[in-house]
Design a protein around this motif. Structure first.
Motif, short mmCIF file in Angstrom:
data_model
loop_
_atom_site.label_atom_id
_atom_site.label_comp_id
_atom_site.label_asym_id
_atom_site.label_seq_id
_atom_site.Cartn_x
_atom_site.Cartn_y
_atom_site.Cartn_z
N LEU A 82 26.26 0.72 -10.81
CA LEU A 82 26.50 2.09 -11.25
C LEU A 82 26.11 2.43 -12.72
O LEU A 82 25.58 3.49 -12.92
N ALA A 83 26.14 1.20 -13.38
CA ALA A 83 25.47 1.50 -14.62
C ALA A 83 24.05 1.76 -14.67
O ALA A 83 23.44 2.40 -15.31
N GLN A 84 23.34 1.15 -13.61
CA GLN A 84 22.02 1.35 -13.52
C GLN A 84 21.54 2.86 -13.26
O GLN A 84 20.74 3.84 -13.36
N VAL A 85 22.73 3.47 -12.02
CA VAL A 85 22.21 4.81 -11.71
C VAL A 85 22.35 5.72 -12.93
O VAL A 85 21.67 6.74 -12.91
N ARG A 86 23.30 5.41 -13.62
CA ARG A 86 23.57 6.32 -14.84
C ARG A 86 22.21 6.30 -15.74
O ARG A 86 21.82 7.34 -16.49
N LEU A 87 21.67 5.26 -15.83
CA LEU A 87 20.54 4.96 -16.74
C LEU A 87 19.43 5.98 -16.12
O LEU A 87 18.47 6.44 -16.97
N ILE A 88 19.18 5.78 -14.80
CA ILE A 88 18.26 6.39 -13.98
C ILE A 88 18.59 8.11 -14.12
O ILE A 88 17.55 8.65 -14.32
N SER A 89 19.64 8.25 -13.78
CA SER A 89 20.05 9.77 -13.80
C SER A 89 19.67 10.40 -15.22
O SER A 89 19.31 11.54 -15.15
N SER A 90 19.89 9.82 -16.37
CA SER A 90 19.64 10.39 -17.62
C SER A 90 18.16 10.21 -18.17
O SER A 90 17.90 10.68 -19.23
N GLY A 91 17.58 9.62 -17.07
CA GLY A 91 16.23 9.51 -17.55
C GLY A 91 15.53 8.34 -18.46
O GLY A 91 14.19 8.47 -19.09
N HIS A 92 16.46 7.33 -18.65
CA HIS A 92 16.22 6.35 -19.24
C HIS A 92 15.48 5.02 -18.73
O HIS A 92 14.91 4.16 -19.36
N ALA A 93 15.48 5.24 -17.42
CA ALA A 93 14.95 3.86 -16.46
C ALA A 93 14.68 4.43 -15.19
O ALA A 93 15.01 5.71 -14.92
N VAL A 94 14.02 3.64 -14.48
CA VAL A 94 13.79 3.87 -13.01
C VAL A 94 14.16 2.39 -12.36
O VAL A 94 14.27 1.53 -13.10
N GLY A 95 14.57 2.42 -11.08
CA GLY A 95 15.09 1.40 -10.41
C GLY A 95 14.90 1.57 -8.91
O GLY A 95 14.69 2.58 -8.17
N LEU A 96 15.03 0.31 -7.94
CA LEU A 96 14.93 0.28 -6.66
C LEU A 96 16.43 0.13 -6.33
O LEU A 96 17.19 -0.86 -6.69
N SER A 138 25.98 -9.21 11.76
CA SER A 138 25.09 -8.01 11.11
C SER A 138 25.82 -6.84 11.34
O SER A 138 26.42 -6.35 12.20
N LEU A 139 26.22 -6.14 9.99
CA LEU A 139 26.68 -4.73 10.12
C LEU A 139 25.54 -3.71 10.24
O LEU A 139 25.72 -2.58 11.03
N GLY A 140 24.40 -3.77 9.63
CA GLY A 140 23.16 -2.85 10.02
C GLY A 140 22.23 -2.87 8.61
O GLY A 140 22.28 -3.79 7.93
N ARG A 141 21.47 -1.91 8.80
CA ARG A 141 20.40 -1.81 7.69
C ARG A 141 20.53 -0.81 6.71
O ARG A 141 21.04 0.35 7.25
N ASP A 142 20.37 -0.93 5.48
CA ASP A 142 20.52 -0.06 4.35
C ASP A 142 18.93 0.33 3.80
O ASP A 142 18.45 -0.91 3.06
N PRO A 143 18.60 1.32 3.78
CA PRO A 143 17.18 1.64 3.07
C PRO A 143 17.27 1.32 1.50
O PRO A 143 18.13 1.65 0.83
N ILE A 144 16.19 1.07 1.09
CA ILE A 144 15.95 0.76 -0.36
C ILE A 144 14.82 1.83 -0.79
O ILE A 144 13.78 1.96 -0.12
N ARG A 145 15.14 2.47 -2.04
CA ARG A 145 13.87 3.38 -2.33
C ARG A 145 14.05 3.30 -3.93
O ARG A 145 14.77 2.96 -4.81
N LEU A 146 12.96 4.02 -4.38
CA LEU A 146 12.86 4.05 -6.08
C LEU A 146 13.47 5.33 -6.31
O LEU A 146 13.43 6.43 -5.55
N ALA A 147 14.52 4.94 -7.34
CA ALA A 147 15.29 6.09 -7.99
C ALA A 147 14.79 6.42 -9.16
O ALA A 147 14.78 5.68 -10.18
N VAL A 148 14.70 7.79 -9.35
CA VAL A 148 14.25 8.36 -10.49
C VAL A 148 15.16 9.39 -11.07
O VAL A 148 15.93 9.99 -10.15
#
Length: 310
Positions: free
Chosen positions: A228-242, A167-177
């Motif tokens: 990274l495509a998901q991040v762009r969609l979220i950043s531009s307000g077209h989607a949300v994601g975990l 194990s390397l460690g734990r990475d938090p997961i959050r809702l991105a908007v």
């Protein structure tokens, strides 16, 4: 006098057991299917027993074939261990081939390589960014030496035979908007458009379960393995994601992160064949990855490092 069994042909049989078809073996090893078939026929002559039998348009291993394939796996592991033992006094470790998931390639590999330049100058590291499922399989099949993989809560990865796991460690997961989104909780995202990874992946299943736990079925309009495509969609307000924190390392796309109930995390781990886990190169890479993960975690814990986190 009996003829010894060719290690090369034993490897082909092992590959067939792992990959299932002669075509898949040929593709993985850059051979023609006819060459693979010919070599396996030669191995049958060496062994003195039928190793393959027709199965529709394919072939499958006979009982003798399964026995010889298991022997082949032991022979290949012993050869790998012996090579590593002989390499102990070599000042330059053998190259290390790494299969990495996208988030770790982005957040950890640059730091890891910086450290290796200092600790093991000249060590050749080769990296392919591929899904964890594929990476774990290919390490077992000797396509890679090390895999950086993940597992989400309640979705543990299969413990494949002959592989260790660190194990390397734990990475938090959050809702991105998006920064100006009116959403401030998972429940608020009930009517939003969602972006997730493709169906059939562990992370897609986990994300859907989180939404269902909050009382709704997500409207998944965008499906992509490219986070990274998901991040762009979220950043531009077209989607949300975990999204996991590591994905946002150094990304300039503005998003606002919202804590989830229970503060879930994914585990990041490495896996290598037990036969090569003690090789100088694998040990060096793992040590550098551990330091890189620690440094990345420290960056995310800095309140000034993630201005859009709340």
């Amino acid at each position: 006098m009996s003829v010894g069994w060719s290690i090369h042909r034993l490897q082909l049989l092992h590959e067939l057991q792992m990959r299932g078809t002669i075509t898949a073996v040929a593709t993985a090893l850059s051979y023609s299917p006819s060459t693979v078939s010919h070599q396996l026929t030669q191995l049958e002559r060496e062994v003195g027993a039928p190793l393959l039998q027709p199965d529709g348009r394919r072939v499958r291993l006979t009982a003798a074939g399964e026995t010889v394939a298991a022997h082949a796996a032991r022979v290949l592991s012993l050869e790998e261990q012996t090579r590593d033992e002989l390499d102990v006094d070599n000042p330059m470790p053998a190259p290390v081939r790494i299969a990495a998931l996208q988030t770790s390639a982005r957040a950890l590999l640059p730091r890891m390589l910086d450290m290796l330049v200092v600790s093991h100058p000249g060590l050749r590291v080769e990296v392919w960014v591929i899904p964890p499922e594929e990476g774990l399989f290919e390490v077992e099949a000797r396509g890679f030496d090390l895999v950086i993989a993940e597992q989400y809560p309640g979705h543990t990865r299969e413990h494949r035979p002959g592989l260790d796991r660190v194990s390397l460690g734990r990475d938090p997961i959050r809702l991105a908007v998006s920064p100006d989104s009116p959403i401030y909780s998972l429940e608020d995202a009930r009517g939003a458009a969602w972006t997730m990874e493709p169906r059939g992946t562990a992370v897609r299943s986990w994300c859907v379960q989180q939404c269902r736990g909050a009382g709704f079925e997500p409207d998944v309009r965008y499906s992509s393995a490219d986070l990274l495509a998901q991040v762009r969609l979220i950043s531009s307000g077209h989607a949300v994601g975990l999204l996991p924190e590591q994905l946002l390392a150094g990304d300039e796309s503005p998003v606002r992160l919202i804590d989830l109930p229970g503060s879930p995390t994914r585990e990041i781990f490495t896996a290598a064949r037990e036969a090569s886990a003690e090789s100088k190169g694998v040990i060096a890479v793992r040590e550098a990855l551990q330091h890189a993960f620690h440094d990345a975690t420290a960056v995310f814990e800095d309140p000034h490092a993630m201005p859009h986190v709340e």
